[in-house]
Design an enzyme around this catalytic site. Structure first.
Site, short mmCIF file in Angstrom:
data_model
loop_
_atom_site.label_atom_id
_atom_site.label_comp_id
_atom_site.label_asym_id
_atom_site.label_seq_id
_atom_site.Cartn_x
_atom_site.Cartn_y
_atom_site.Cartn_z
N GLU A 261 96.70 91.46 48.72
CA GLU A 261 97.96 91.07 48.80
C GLU A 261 98.46 90.08 48.08
OE1 GLU A 261 100.12 91.57 52.80
OE2 GLU A 261 99.13 93.41 53.10
N GLU B 83 94.98 98.92 54.84
CA GLU B 83 95.59 98.62 55.95
C GLU B 83 96.61 99.25 56.46
OE1 GLU B 83 96.58 94.15 56.36
OE2 GLU B 83 95.08 93.89 55.06
#
Ligand code: BGP
Length: 466
Positions: free
Chosen positions: A171, A369
């Site tokens: 991320e 995720e």
């Protein structure tokens, strides 16, 4: 259909597992040789910024308890596992000396995971910069790019016999937004020019790691993990539509396009130039980005991005932020996880899949995720373990959308949860628990939750009924 409803069968070889990160799970042990990272440092100077004033020193004690924790991967049905290497543990000053205890630790972890037949996907960076580099300008400086490249090469050399699937960054947009446009990550600046430089340098570092990986191990596969939140406009009005397009350029395409297609979107570059935000970019660097795209993609998905036309009125001299371009939209009636405050919108996963299929060459990807953080889970304890039916339902709802996308040709090869054992969560410390396994903070005891047993059944059947 079966008596219980529909059986959602996933493709043969589909992978089931979870992700964690070094800074959120390992903890610090006396004499382990780990150096300070940006989180350790920030907690040292501003502990009040962290929930309950709890910092990253203990986390879930994986450094101490990894041998028994790895057994739990098997007991919860893992066929894939994504840990991260902490740069500050391996190279305490960011550059130079390698910490031999770290090498021993990571080699042992990887060997044990391999011995259980669980596939490893190893991430090199999960928001954790060695503080020695932060002090010298962090990702605002190109020095950090070269230091990261050397660190990545070192990892490929040291662990390449045990690991063949890698992640460059987790991320990467998050530290840009939270550290340079907001105040949720150190160094808590609001500086659009610095934010653009940090994003560009991170992308360049990622592309250099892809290059190094392919040079050292041509048979290895390397990816980047992005939080690909679709931007949904509040309405069909041209203003809201434009806001959504720009939000997606900033938050998604800023890393997705260069990482997968090898180039930045023209509209993004035009906005950056219009506002005088262009960092120092060379033709040689752009060629590195162009020629070193990822082999596959990791996608983290928690919530959609809902936006509307900008609502904030700016005065001359105000700092430039994303609020100039779009305002987030709090959609009435949305389904929400009240503990984390995040919207639950399962359909987002299907939309991501279709977007990757249509606009990104149907690249191979995995959900790296997805998960539900819940506060006060002890309240759901019955017969000695947490009966987290809400988590099972959350996972099922997302898997149904993923299954639909795969039926329609999405190239998704696995589903990984955040996370396998309850861990430390940045500013929220231990407030919200995500694990398939409960962590008792006072005794460090691990107890598998109902979702952990259920996940093993799903993995073994390669699907589930509902
Ligand atoms: C992701 C991060 C993870 C993890 C997760 C849950 O964005 O990659 O590190 O923390 O979010 O979020 P939080 O811990 O803030 O509840």
């Amino acid at each position: 259909m079966t008596e219980q409803g529909t059986f959602y069968q996933f493709p043969e070889g589909f992978l089931w597992g979870s992700s964690t990160s070094g800074p959120q799970s390992e903890g610090i042990e006396p004499g382990d040789g780990k150096g300070l990272n940006n989180w350790d440092y920030w907690f040292g100077i501003e502990p009040e910024r962290f929930h309950g004033q709890i910092g990253p020193d203990v986390t879930s004690t994986f450094y101490k308890n990894y041998q028994t924790d790895i057994e739990l991967l098997k007991e919860t049905g893992h066929t894939i596992f994504r840990p991260s290497i902490q740069w500050s543990r391996l190279i305490p000053d960011g550059v130079g000396q390698v910490n031999p205890r770290a090498v021993e630790f990571y080699r042992d972890v990887f060997q044990q995971v391999n011995a259980l037949g669980i596939k490893l996907l190893v991430n090199l960076y999960h928001f954790d910069l060695p503080y020695a580099l932060q002090e010298k300008g962090g990702w605002e400086s190109k020095e950090t790019v070269w230091a990261y490249e050397a660190y990545a090469r070192k990892c490929f050399e040291l662990f390449g016999d045990l690991v063949d699937h890698w992640v460059t960054f987790n991320e990467p947009i998050v530290p840009v937004e939270c550290g340079y446009l907001g105040s949720y990550h150190y160094p808590c600046k609001v500086d659009a020019k610095a934010a653009v430089a940090v994003a560009y340098h991170t992308q360049l570092a990622s592309s250099l790691a892809v290059k190094a990986c392919h040079e050292l191990h041509p048979d290895h596969q390397i990816s980047i993990v992005l939080n690909l939140t679709p931007a949904y406009p509040r309405s069909d009005s041209p203003e809201d539509q434009k806001a959504a397009r720009i939000a997606e350029l900033f938050q998604t395409k800023s890393f997705l396009d260069p990482s997968v297609l090898g180039a930045y979107p023209e509209e993004l570059v035009a906005i950056i130039d219009e506002y005088g935000l262009r960092p120092d970019v060379t033709e040689e660097e752009l060629a590195i980005i162009r020629e070193n795209t990822v082999d596959f993609l990791g996608v983290n998905y928690y919530q959609p991005l809902r936006v509307q036309a900008p609502k904030v009125i700016f005065e001359e001299g105000d700092l430039l932020t994303t609020e100039h371009f779009f305002t987030s939209y709090d959609m009435p009636g949305k389904k929400i996880n009240p503990h984390r405050g995040w919207e639950i919108y399962e359909r987002g996963l299907y939309d991501i899949a279709m977007n990757l299929k249509k606009d990104y060459g149907n690249i191979v990807w995995l959900v790296t995720e997805n998960g539900m953080g819940v506060e006060g889970e002890e309240a759901f304890k019955e017969d000695g373990y947490i009966q987290d039916d809400y988590r099972i339902e959350f996972i099922q709802d997302h898997l149904i959308e993923l299954h639909r996308a795969i039926q329609e040709g999405a190239n998704c090869k696995g589903y990984m949860l955040w996370t396998f054992i309850d861990c430390w969560s940045w500013l929220n410390a231990y407030k919200n628990r995500y694990g398939l396994v409960e962590l008792d903070l006072s005794t460090q005891k691990r107890i598998i939750k109902k979702s952990g047993y259920w996940f093993k059944e799903v993995s073994q059947a390669n699907g589930f009924s509902r």
